[in-house]
Design an enzyme around this catalytic site. Structure first.
Site, mmCIF file in Angstrom:
data_model
loop_
_atom_site.group_PDB
_atom_site.id
_atom_site.type_symbol
_atom_site.label_atom_id
_atom_site.label_comp_id
_atom_site.label_asym_id
_atom_site.label_seq_id
_atom_site.Cartn_x
_atom_site.Cartn_y
_atom_site.Cartn_z
ATOM 1 N N ASP A 16 0.870 -1.167 0.000
ATOM 2 C CA ASP A 16 0.000 0.000 0.000
ATOM 3 C C ASP A 16 0.916 1.229 0.000
ATOM 4 O O ASP A 16 2.077 1.151 0.391
ATOM 5 C CB ASP A 16 -0.883 -0.021 1.248
ATOM 6 C CG ASP A 16 -1.626 1.272 1.423
ATOM 7 O OD1 ASP A 16 -2.336 1.679 0.485
ATOM 8 O OD2 ASP A 16 -1.472 1.899 2.496
ATOM 9 N N ASP A 18 -0.120 5.148 0.650
ATOM 10 C CA ASP A 18 -0.368 6.204 1.639
ATOM 11 C C ASP A 18 -0.551 5.594 3.033
ATOM 12 O O ASP A 18 -1.406 4.737 3.244
ATOM 13 C CB ASP A 18 -1.609 7.006 1.248
ATOM 14 C CG ASP A 18 -1.478 7.616 -0.148
ATOM 15 O OD1 ASP A 18 -0.333 7.836 -0.597
ATOM 16 O OD2 ASP A 18 -2.511 7.843 -0.797
#
Ligand SMILES: [Mg+2]
Length: 182
Positions: A16, A18
């Site tokens: 991932d 952010d």
């Protein structure tokens, strides 16, 4: 394209973006907002040296909501790439769709992981998903890879995500992954 033989497949770490490798500023649309967490470039280099492909899997609903354009997204992505050097991300898959629609790709759908698997010859049985939200863990589980929740970004929420491992931050997640090789 011919399919690689099983012994030619690579493991991957699906990342991932952010809140996992950089500070989550909500709908990051400006390269000036990019703040990579301490130790992340070095950790990514260690993973690469151990044979892992590095593939970002990111929901970017800010595009679908009209908050920023795909061009702005790529400006941000270029800034991230520069700040991660000498680590090199092999690929990024992102989904611009808003939540609540009929998206087939938005996490927790495993579809972007499967796209990466096909494009890059990935062995999912040796791969990991690292993220800071429950939807990241669900995405990894839906794709059949091992999962690590990092307690940066949203990961400090103490909900039970079903992650196989919990790490304080990305560098610790890297230690966990490399420990499994021993
Ligand atoms: Mg996140």
């Amino acid at each position: 394209m011919t399919r690689p033989a099983p012994d030619q497949l690579s493991p991957a770490v699906f990342l991932d973006r952010d809140g996992t490798i950089m500070r989550d500023v909500e709908y990051c649309s400006d390269p000036k907002q990019v703040e990579i967490f301490s130790g992340v470039p070095e950790a990514l280099v260690r993973l690469k040296q151990n044979g892992y492909k590095l593939i970002i899997i990111s929901n970017q609903s800010g595009i679908g909501r009209g908050y920023f354009s795909e061009e702005q997204f790529w400006f941000v992505q270029d800034a991230i790439a520069r700040k991660l050097a000498p680590a090199v991300i092999d690929a990024i898959y992102y989904c611009p769709d808003k939540p609540g629609g009929r998206s087939t790709r938005r996490k927790p759908s495993p579809e972007m992981v499967f796209e990466a698997q096909r494009d890059h010859g990935i062995d999912l049985s040796r791969s990991f998903f690292v993220g800071d939200k429950a939807i990241d863990i669900q995405c990894g589980r839906n794709a059949g890879v091992r999962t690590i929740l990092v307690q940066t970004g949203y990961g400090l929420q103490k909900e039970d995500t079903g992650a196989e491992f919990v790490a304080r931050e990305f560098t610790e997640a890297t230690d966990i992954i490399l420990e499994q090789l021993k």
